[in-house]
Design a protein around this motif. Structure first.
Motif, PDB file in Angstrom:
ATOM      1  N   GLN A  63       0.838  -1.186   0.000  1.00 36.00           N
ATOM      2  CA  GLN A  63       0.000   0.000   0.000  1.00 36.00           C
ATOM      3  C   GLN A  63       0.877   1.241   0.000  1.00 36.00           C
ATOM      4  OE1 GLN A  63      -3.602   0.400   0.011  1.00 36.00           O
ATOM      5  NE2 GLN A  63      -2.733   2.333  -0.623  1.00 36.00           N
ATOM      6  N   ILE A  64       0.588   2.144  -0.911  1.00 32.97           N
ATOM      7  CA  ILE A  64       1.218   3.456  -0.871  1.00 32.97           C
ATOM      8  C   ILE A  64       0.225   4.373  -0.169  1.00 32.97           C
ATOM      9  CG2 ILE A  64       2.036   5.420  -2.205  1.00 32.97           C
ATOM     10  CD1 ILE A  64       3.173   3.442  -4.218  1.00 32.97           C
ATOM     11  N   TRP A  65       0.711   5.047   0.861  1.00 33.14           N
ATOM     12  CA  TRP A  65      -0.129   5.883   1.710  1.00 33.14           C
ATOM     13  C   TRP A  65       0.085   7.357   1.423  1.00 33.14           C
ATOM     14  CZ3 TRP A  65      -3.678   3.525   4.599  1.00 33.14           C
ATOM     15  CH2 TRP A  65      -3.474   2.178   4.930  1.00 33.14           C
ATOM     16  N   VAL A  66      -0.930   8.138   1.716  1.00 35.35           N
ATOM     17  CA  VAL A  66      -0.799   9.580   1.762  1.00 35.35           C
ATOM     18  C   VAL A  66      -0.857   9.935   3.239  1.00 35.35           C
ATOM     19  CG1 VAL A  66      -1.862  11.790   1.216  1.00 35.35           C
ATOM     20  CG2 VAL A  66      -1.815   9.972  -0.506  1.00 35.35           C
ATOM     21  N   CYS A  67       0.180  10.552   3.725  1.00 32.43           N
ATOM     22  CA  CYS A  67       0.253  10.963   5.127  1.00 32.43           C
ATOM     23  C   CYS A  67       0.180  12.482   5.157  1.00 32.43           C
ATOM     24  CB  CYS A  67       1.571  10.489   5.744  1.00 32.43           C
ATOM     25  SG  CYS A  67       1.850  11.075   7.418  1.00 32.43           S
ATOM     26  N   LEU A  68      -0.804  13.005   5.866  1.00 31.67           N
ATOM     27  CA  LEU A  68      -0.883  14.450   6.064  1.00 31.67           C
ATOM     28  C   LEU A  68      -0.438  14.740   7.475  1.00 31.67           C
ATOM     29  CD1 LEU A  68      -4.224  15.465   4.338  1.00 31.67           C
ATOM     30  CD2 LEU A  68      -1.906  15.460   3.422  1.00 31.67           C
ATOM     31  N   LEU A  69       0.529  15.636   7.607  1.00 30.49           N
ATOM     32  CA  LEU A  69       1.038  15.951   8.917  1.00 30.49           C
ATOM     33  C   LEU A  69       1.135  17.439   9.104  1.00 30.49           C
ATOM     34  CD1 LEU A  69       4.825  15.393   8.923  1.00 30.49           C
ATOM     35  CD2 LEU A  69       3.461  14.479   7.099  1.00 30.49           C
ATOM     36  N   ASP A  70       0.883  17.843  10.303  1.00 33.03           N
ATOM     37  CA  ASP A  70       0.903  19.234  10.689  1.00 33.03           C
ATOM     38  C   ASP A  70       2.280  19.810  10.384  1.00 33.03           C
ATOM     39  OD1 ASP A  70       0.999  21.635  12.181  1.00 33.03           O
ATOM     40  OD2 ASP A  70      -0.415  20.829  13.632  1.00 33.03           O
ATOM     41  N   CYS A  71       2.313  21.041   9.935  1.00 27.95           N
ATOM     42  CA  CYS A  71       3.609  21.680   9.700  1.00 27.95           C
ATOM     43  C   CYS A  71       4.421  21.794  10.973  1.00 27.95           C
ATOM     44  CB  CYS A  71       3.428  23.060   9.072  1.00 27.95           C
ATOM     45  SG  CYS A  71       3.071  22.962   7.313  1.00 27.95           S
ATOM     46  N   ASN A  72       3.784  21.653  12.123  1.00 24.38           N
ATOM     47  CA  ASN A  72       4.506  21.677  13.394  1.00 24.38           C
ATOM     48  C   ASN A  72       4.873  20.281  13.861  1.00 24.38           C
ATOM     49  OD1 ASN A  72       4.388  24.456  13.684  1.00 24.38           O
ATOM     50  ND2 ASN A  72       2.280  24.323  14.413  1.00 24.38           N
ATOM     51  N   TYR A  73       4.780  19.282  12.971  1.00 23.53           N
ATOM     52  CA  TYR A  73       5.049  17.896  13.350  1.00 23.53           C
ATOM     53  C   TYR A  73       6.476  17.722  13.843  1.00 23.53           C
ATOM     54  CZ  TYR A  73       6.040  12.967  13.109  1.00 23.53           C
ATOM     55  OH  TYR A  73       6.445  11.705  13.428  1.00 23.53           O
ATOM     56  N   ALA A  74       6.601  17.176  14.993  1.00 27.06           N
ATOM     57  CA  ALA A  74       7.894  16.777  15.543  1.00 27.06           C
ATOM     58  C   ALA A  74       7.607  16.150  16.892  1.00 27.06           C
ATOM     59  CB  ALA A  74       8.834  17.970  15.697  1.00 27.06           C
TER      60      ALA A  74
END
Length: 186
Positions: A63-74
């Protein structure tokens, strides 16, 4: 992975799964959520052959996923993990990726071509359906008693494959229900 609990909500089956920490690796871009940026990004990766190249990193279909992450991700940090201010003016970062395993071979890529995210262990709500339906998975997780784990600040989906007849999946990191925590403390 075994489901800890299963729910049905509208046309969705929701499995609560405990996942250990893992890595997601793929192509990253800052995107806006209101202009088709994600679809354009996926189309560009498909047309350039990069999507096929990513799929070929493992001999078995994956499976190829689309991951959306907050620009503040850390995880564990309050600042953006790559804050060179390139995220200003965008809503989120989009990572078109695979879940990395020892079977993957990324040797066909240049060292700086792919981005790797280290995803901490968490409970996950895996929303599954064969029907295209608009919904708010974040609210739905709250409805079933497993609120979004905002410390992880991302989700995975396979939206780009829904039109191909694959089962729709939306992975959302969640927290244990507060009632369960209270019962365990007694």
């Amino acid at each position: 992975m075994n489901s800890i609990q299963e729910f049905t909500l509208r046309d969705f089956t929701i499995h609560i799964i405990e996942k250990p920490a893992f890595e997601a690796i793929g192509f990253m871009r800052h995107v806006k959520l209101d202009g088709g940026d994600i679809s354009k990004f996926i189309a560009e990766l498909t047309e350039s052959g990069q999507m096929s190249k990513l799929a070929a990193t493992q001999p078995e279909p994956q499976q190829i996923w689309v991951c959306l992450l907050d620009c503040n991700y850390a995880p564990g940090k309050k600042a953006c993990a790559v804050c060179d201010r390139s995220c200003e003016g965008f809503h989120t970062r989009c990572l078109v990726c695979v879940k990395k395993t020892p079977a993957h071979d990324f040797s066909a890529f240049d060292a700086d071509e792919l981005t790797t995210l280290h995803i901490p262990s968490s409970l996950w709500a895996d929303f599954q359906s064969d029907i295209m339906e608009e919904c708010d998975f974040y609210d739905d997780a709250q409805v079933i008693g497993y609120p979004w784990n905002e410390k992880i600040r991302l989700h995975f989906d396979n939206e780009h494959d829904w039109a191909l007849g694959q089962t729709r999946h939306f992975w959302l990191p969640v927290k244990k229900p507060k009632l369960m925590d209270k019962l365990r403390k007694k």
